[in-house]
Scaffold this active site. Structure first.
Site, PDB file in Angstrom:
ATOM      1  N   TYR A  28     -47.325  59.119 -13.740  1.00  0.00           N
ATOM      2  CA  TYR A  28     -46.414  59.915 -12.922  1.00  0.00           C
ATOM      3  C   TYR A  28     -45.050  59.250 -12.901  1.00  0.00           C
ATOM      4  CZ  TYR A  28     -50.082  62.838 -10.848  1.00  0.00           C
ATOM      5  OH  TYR A  28     -51.094  63.747 -10.650  1.00  0.00           O
ATOM      6  N   ARG A  79     -47.032  59.832  -3.811  1.00  0.00           N
ATOM      7  CA  ARG A  79     -46.019  60.113  -2.795  1.00  0.00           C
ATOM      8  C   ARG A  79     -46.072  59.128  -1.630  1.00  0.00           C
ATOM      9  NH1 ARG A  79     -47.018  66.376  -1.890  1.00  0.00           N
ATOM     10  NH2 ARG A  79     -45.562  65.979  -0.181  1.00  0.00           N
ATOM     11  N   ARG A 101     -54.912  68.676 -11.057  1.00  0.00           N
ATOM     12  CA  ARG A 101     -54.496  69.809 -10.235  1.00  0.00           C
ATOM     13  C   ARG A 101     -53.313  69.376  -9.397  1.00  0.00           C
ATOM     14  NH1 ARG A 101     -60.515  70.782  -8.554  1.00  0.00           N
ATOM     15  NH2 ARG A 101     -59.734  69.433  -6.922  1.00  0.00           N
ATOM     16  N   ASP A 144     -50.074  69.477  -6.951  1.00  0.00           N
ATOM     17  CA  ASP A 144     -49.776  70.140  -5.675  1.00  0.00           C
ATOM     18  C   ASP A 144     -48.553  71.036  -5.763  1.00  0.00           C
ATOM     19  OD1 ASP A 144     -51.741  69.283  -4.067  1.00  0.00           O
ATOM     20  OD2 ASP A 144     -50.568  67.710  -3.068  1.00  0.00           O
TER      21      ASP A 144
END
Lengths: 267, 267
Positions: free
Chosen positions: A109, A196, A49, A51
């Site tokens: 990622y 992040r 999921r 962001d």
């Protein structure tokens, strides 16, 4: 019949993957199309999921259907109805025991940063801008320290609600690009905001405000206050979903630690 | 004191340049900043009022001020306050007789198209997608026919409200790119939707539905119904503004026809 769908999306104009009371989400776009086709609500289950503002080069979801439609017809039907910031790359029929979230054993990622004297408006929403010079080699040195199995409590949002904050990273590296760098990280799973936070920390290393050797003690400290920054969502891309342990073994060798999910974990 | 500002913007999330009752526009972003600095409304005057979704690689506007701020300080102040889809590239002080619109003697636009078997979500808002194969050479042949001075009544929106629909094109060509083509067009000025109508027509030529030799009679016909399509805004970039005849002469030779504006024309 369980249908597996491989998709891409440009996250800039979505509030994220998951459906919300108000606003545009990826889940909402698909469920709207499926509702029209089924004349009832059909829920989709993603591997991840993402962001608000986060992109996906590769993402999966599955759903169950009684409609007898061939995979390429599903793909065509969905792409014809989707807005141009979402695309279905592939559709297949899978075993009814397969589950996009529980069968996901790893994710990769990529975080994209561009640098230079001037902001580039055409990178808006697609790459993060850092004007300052950064020591890429130092950053890469620091990135390596995260490889392996660690408790990432100090490197995720304090809102993370999962039992175990132990995750295994198989790859963690900085590569130089034409006008900046990409951070590439592959792991068994990721905590809320973890990539992040890692990027923001690596940038601090690049500025000389942190040293690569700080990583082990920060992992040990498990204290987010010592790693206070979070890089913006716009540079973040979900790049690959590993749906089978063999795929991970293929990429990272047979002696890696593989995590299989047992419960509804939030990552 | 008259200040000239050179800017770029990514048009996807703007309703266009010009201020509107509701919604986000480029003019609104600047006038908000200038109002804060001047404690009164300051109007800006652009060289071109781009439409919703249209991008600018180069655009100019001017405004008058009593504030005694150096050009690089203006640039810094504006860039610090702007969102990341607008950027100020340069600020200079100009003569009070200079006017961004009336002194504009030419403009160049670029229209970007990508092709291929699959849509690319990361091109969303930045390039227009055409799946079908196109005959680029035929398109380029047709593009050449538009060079020179013509009445473009048949190739603009019927909403165009200007006295003369005669414009001079100095350049009109298709160039192949890695995954598609760009249409590049430089002219004395452009009528409402003119570049997007030209592109849509050239694509019809690329598909074989029109011939390059059709151009002279379509120009002659001055009938928009014979050229019914308009390409989407997302692929359109304002690329250069010519603020002096010498610049045009430099690029296209001294025997070109130069149009100087006398009145408030809508282009």
């Amino acid at each position: 019949m369980r249908i597996l769908v491989k998709i891409s999306y440009q996250g800039s104009n979505f509030l994220g993957f998951q459906i919300q009371q108000h606003g545009r989400t990826v889940q909402q776009q698909f469920e709207k199309i499926l509702k029209r086709m089924h004349k009832r609500h059909v829920r989709i289950h993603p591997s991840s999921r993402t962001d608000r503002g986060v992109h996906a080069i590769e993402q999966y979801f599955h759903f169950d259907t009684e409609l007898n439609i061939a995979p390429d017809k599903w793909q065509y039907a969905m792409n014809s109805a989707l807005p141009d910031d979402i695309y279905v790359n592939e559709v297949s029929i899978v075993d009814e025991n397969f589950h996009c979230r529980y069968d996901c054993v790893g994710k990769r990622y990529r975080y994209k940063v561009y640098q230079g004297a001037h902001r580039d408006v055409f990178m808006s929403g697609l790459k993060t801008y850092y004007r300052d010079d950064l020591d890429i080699e130092k950053m890469n040195e620091a990135a390596q320290y995260f490889i392996g199995t660690h408790d990432f409590t100090g490197f995720c949002s304090q809102k993370t609600e999962v039992e175990s904050k132990e995750r295994t990273l198989y790859q963690s590296e900085i590569i130089k690009t034409e006008n900046g760098f990409d951070y590439i990280v592959t792991g068994s799973g990721f905590l809320y905001n973890m990539v992040r936070v890692l990027v923001a920390f690596l940038i601090e290393v690049g500025k000389g405000k942190r040293q690569p050797e700080d990583v082990p003690k920060l992992l040990e400290a498990k204290d987010r206050k010592q790693v206070p920054f979070t890089a913006p969502a716009e540079g973040l891309y979900l790049e690959k979903i590993y749906l089978a342990p063999e795929e991970l073994v293929n990429d990272f060798g047979s002696d890696i630690k593989i995590h299989r999910k047992k419960s509804l974990e939030n990552d």
